[in-house]
Design an enzyme around this catalytic site. Structure first.
Site, PDB file in Angstrom:
ATOM      1  N   GLU A  37     -12.366 -10.374   3.584  1.00 30.24           N
ATOM      2  CA  GLU A  37     -13.556 -10.551   2.759  1.00 30.24           C
ATOM      3  C   GLU A  37     -14.372 -11.741   3.253  1.00 30.24           C
ATOM      4  OE1 GLU A  37     -12.739 -10.063  -1.489  1.00 30.24           O
ATOM      5  OE2 GLU A  37     -10.750  -9.395  -0.861  1.00 30.24           O
ATOM      6  N   ASP A  55      -2.285 -13.958  -1.279  1.00 29.59           N
ATOM      7  CA  ASP A  55      -2.041 -12.531  -1.483  1.00 29.59           C
ATOM      8  C   ASP A  55      -0.583 -12.191  -1.162  1.00 29.59           C
ATOM      9  OD1 ASP A  55      -3.168  -9.603  -1.604  1.00 29.59           O
ATOM     10  OD2 ASP A  55      -2.055  -9.731   0.283  1.00 29.59           O
ATOM     11  N   LYS A  60       2.639 -10.831  -3.723  1.00 31.06           N
ATOM     12  CA  LYS A  60       3.487  -9.677  -3.462  1.00 31.06           C
ATOM     13  C   LYS A  60       4.961 -10.083  -3.427  1.00 31.06           C
ATOM     14  CE  LYS A  60      -0.271  -7.254  -1.188  1.00 31.06           C
ATOM     15  NZ  LYS A  60      -1.043  -7.200   0.067  1.00 31.06           N
ATOM     16  N   GLY A 108     -14.092  -4.995   7.846  1.00 31.21           N
ATOM     17  CA  GLY A 108     -13.802  -4.805   6.428  1.00 31.21           C
ATOM     18  C   GLY A 108     -12.360  -5.119   6.061  1.00 31.21           C
ATOM     19  N   GLY A 119       0.782  -1.241   0.000  1.00 36.35           N
ATOM     20  CA  GLY A 119       0.000   0.000   0.000  1.00 36.35           C
ATOM     21  C   GLY A 119       0.805   1.279   0.000  1.00 36.35           C
TER      22      GLY A 119
END
Lengths: 428, 428
Positions: free
Chosen positions: B191, B202, B206, B188, B135
């Site tokens: 998921e 995930d 990366k 949140g 991010g």
């Protein structure tokens, strides 16, 4: 793809040796990344006869700077000699001769950065100085490139490895200031005259450079309120720890409504704060951006190879620019009018330690003084020190610098109260 | 200096909204840094009628990608729609139309990065993807630019915020896996189908991207040994903590003699390790360089504004390149032949938890099996679990993956021994 790019190095000390080592050792990767065979042609030394770790097989040693500054073959000058006056003259001559310059000299960049940047631009040359702040941590290009999209709100930096080493030792091994200073000197982390480190001057210079790049503002060294760690008390370190804090020497630059406040001093950091985990000679810069939030960049703040890595990364950027024909663009073109935050707008919590005559009414007087200045208390500890004296430790609520100074001034006027320590407290 | 640069945005979800917000909110600084007035012209949405945080006063909403991909006024396309197939098609069309592309799509870059980079270069376009990993942390440009001078030896990354949030909660609040998964879903962070996060997929994607940039090697997703945290036991977290470790989901890429090993899995980190202080949804990448030593880059791994900051920084780089006429140079041109480290050259310490029949001779059998495989013990804990069963926890000495697998295979063949947990242990 294998054109030759020749560099001259001013200085063959620790960082100079590291630069020469990395250029040789990582030659293959550097070739691939830049398209250039980057080779050291000449190195300026003080003494030709001195024994060195790297033999001068592949390059010339000289005691005459002209051999580098007047050599048309040398396209890039690396300044790692330190000092201010001579280094400035050499860099100005190199730039005016159309040579790109990479320097690790924080003192010079803090004091004369603006002048040097202007001369570099006039002469369409690159001037980079990543190694001048936080050694191996690429914090300058991170501020200028990676965080370009963001508005930086605040920077907190542990940017002096010597004092961080000393404070870590005092915290973990409960040693005295004099003991850890001696240890730091023996390990080569502190110099015989430790003034520049322990009085916070080195950290203040780095904060000047960080402030210029993060906020576009040129703060003068004398405008950085600077307190060092000279003679810091093991008692404060122990009390702070007990209250959940570590004491670190932190440089802070904070933006507020188009103004900036920059200071250096011992601060209390919550033990869970990411900066609290930065120990020994390591450095870290904690950056708060309006959009990105909290980020931290951690690594070795000094040392031969870490610092040299930053220098060589700058040389690689120069080489890429030569290949693309894009030299001479300012490293940062983000500029704002420099405005200082007034003292009644600089807010912090504070840690105060006082000695107080242990008799009825003194504590009341103390609380009255702070109440009248509008400074509230978050925590108070009182302990008898001997039969006549008590130690009082206060952590204030968030208060302005102006309010705190008013309260402190009034407390100091009272003969029964003696203020020993006054440090800022970081929350969150 | 105020030329206009128009961008099209594919996707108006969380990150898309953040990008539009930052381009507007930080317009003045972005102008100054790039020399361009960067304006969003059109945004691709799925549903024109949906209520949005930002009214489309200043730009068009469209459900037809052609309105962006065929618009000659749009110089830069920002892909923040997610998914693989459609995003890939849109990006390829944009590049072939001579538009520069910025994407936050890690799945796409992990799987098709090489193809997209090649097409970008053929068309002299920029393709940047800083937001695809960690991010708001500018780790990709740090690897490519700041650490260009160094040889990277090892990367350890906490690159999945969801699992780090869950493990932090399990460690600090002693909650169960199911409880913290539910909490993460309610907040949140996870998921409804958490597979991609909790099974480590995930993080593995990366690590593929980080490996490409740090080591110049193209490792396939299926070559990343990937273990997730699904069903991870509070008992292991508690035992590890008692032994001085925290359990984190860490992606590791390590270079060894021109080969690389990449894996993702729960590991035991010493509590004093800088990565151990990375809590909740934060990310960090710990990089060890041959010259620089240990550095760490910490920050928010996800979220609207942090991720958008990285996207807009990439757009700023595109704008600077347009001004200098230097678009179309590959973000990284560091490439090596991809070679995997053989299992007998991948070394680690391991944490093993077994259940064992509590009768004479079983422990001897266990120690024989490991001794014969050449796996030594650093620490052993044995505790009775009930009348018939004992829990045995072993921390091994440094051992090769091949040796460990041989020992584990033999132990699993013994009916009295049941291997419950097998995690790697990071030292130092």
């Amino acid at each position: 793809m294998e054109a030759k790019l020749q560099v001259g190095v001013l200085g063959f000390g620790t960082v100079g040796s590291g630069v020469i080592h990395i250029l040789e050792e990582h030659q293959e990767k550097i070739n691939q990344v830049t398209g250039y065979d980057i080779a050291v042609k000449s190195v300026l030394v003080r003494d030709l006869e001195k024994n060195r770790r790297y033999a001068a097989k592949e390059f010339n040693l000289t005691t005459d700077a002209d051999d580098i500054l007047n050599d048309p073959d040398i396209a890039v000058v690396i300044e790692v000699m330190g000092s201010i006056t001579t280094a400035r003259e050499h860099i100005l001559r190199a730039l005016k001769a159309g040579k790109h310059v990479v320097t690790a000299n924080k003192d010079l960049i803090a004091l004369h950065g603006d002048e040097l940047v202007a001369v570099a631009q006039e002469n369409h040359c690159d001037l980079f100085y990543e190694a001048s702040v936080a050694g191996g941590i690429p914090i300058l290009r991170t501020l200028v490139n990676a965080l370009a999209a963001d508005k930086i709100k605040k920077i907190m930096g542990i940017v002096n490895g010597t004092t961080n080493f000393m404070l870590t030792k005092m915290t973990t091994e409960k040693k005295s200031y004099d003991e850890v200073l001696k240890e730091a000197q023996e390990l080569g982390f502190a110099e015989a005259d430790p003034t520049s480190d322990v009085d916070g001057i080195d950290a203040a210079r780095k904060m000047v450079i960080l402030t210029r790049l993060a906020f576009g503002m040129n703060v003068k060294l004398e405008d950085v309120e600077t307190v060092g760690i000279r003679g810091i008390s093991p008692q404060d370190i122990a009390i702070a720890y007990q209250l959940g804090y570590k004491i670190k020497l932190v440089g802070r630059a904070e933006e507020n409504n188009g103004t900036v406040n920059v200071n250096v001093g011992p601060v209390l950091l919550p033990r869970a704060h990411p900066l609290s985990g930065v120990n020994y000679e390591n450095n870290a810069v904690f950056v708060t951006g309006a959009a990105v939030g909290e980020t931290m960049f951690y690594g070795p703040g000094a040392g031969e190879l870490p610092t040299a890595t930053s220098v060589v990364s700058d040389v690689i950027t120069v080489a890429k620019n030569i290949r693309l024909g894009t030299n001479g663009n300012a490293f940062s073109n983000f500029k704002y009018e420099t405005k200082h935050t007034p003292k009644d707008q600089v807010f912090s919590k504070y840690y105060l330690r006082l000695e107080m005559d242990d008799k009825t009414g003194t504590f009341l007087k103390l609380t009255q003084i702070f109440a009248e200045a509008g400074v509230g208390f978050d925590k108070i500890l009182q302990e008898p020190q001997d039969d006549y004296t008590a130690t009082v430790v206060i952590i204030t609520h968030l208060t302005s610098k102006a309010q705190l100074e008013a309260a402190v001034k009034r407390a100091q006027a009272e003969p029964e109260l003696k203020l020993i320590t006054n440090y800022s407290v970081v929350e969150g």
